[in-house]
Design an enzyme around this catalytic site. Sequence first.
Site, short mmCIF file in Angstrom:
data_model
loop_
_atom_site.label_atom_id
_atom_site.label_comp_id
_atom_site.label_asym_id
_atom_site.label_seq_id
_atom_site.Cartn_x
_atom_site.Cartn_y
_atom_site.Cartn_z
N CYS A 105 0.88 -1.18 0.00
CA CYS A 105 0.00 0.00 0.00
C CYS A 105 0.91 1.22 0.00
O CYS A 105 2.01 1.17 -0.56
CB CYS A 105 -0.96 -0.03 1.19
SG CYS A 105 -0.17 0.03 2.81
N ALA A 106 0.50 2.31 0.60
CA ALA A 106 1.34 3.51 0.61
C ALA A 106 2.48 3.38 1.61
O ALA A 106 3.64 3.64 1.28
CB ALA A 106 0.50 4.74 0.93
#
Length: 108
Positions: free
Chosen positions: A62-63
Amino acid sequence: MAREVTLETLAAAWADGGLVVDVREADEYAAGHVPGARLMPLSTVLDRCSELPADQRVYVICASGNRSKTATDWMCSRGVDAYSVAGGTRGWADGGRPLAAGYHERTA
């Protein structure tokens, strides 16, 4: 509790064609992602786990690593050999690794 791997582990697996699943939203993915990563927003993971191979390790990104931990737990509970990537896409990019933009995904 989610299993985790380092960015270095992901880089080696990615170079060997490993399966990377990005659980961010589509706009985040389009702005920059690990080349070849498959988009599967977190909100869709529970419904889409059956799309993932049961015989191959899956690297979930993800981020920064928070959403990927949740997704990894869900995937593992459904028999997927999933690992969250510590540091996420930010760490990948900060390490000078390549990013792709748009919606191009590796097929396989």
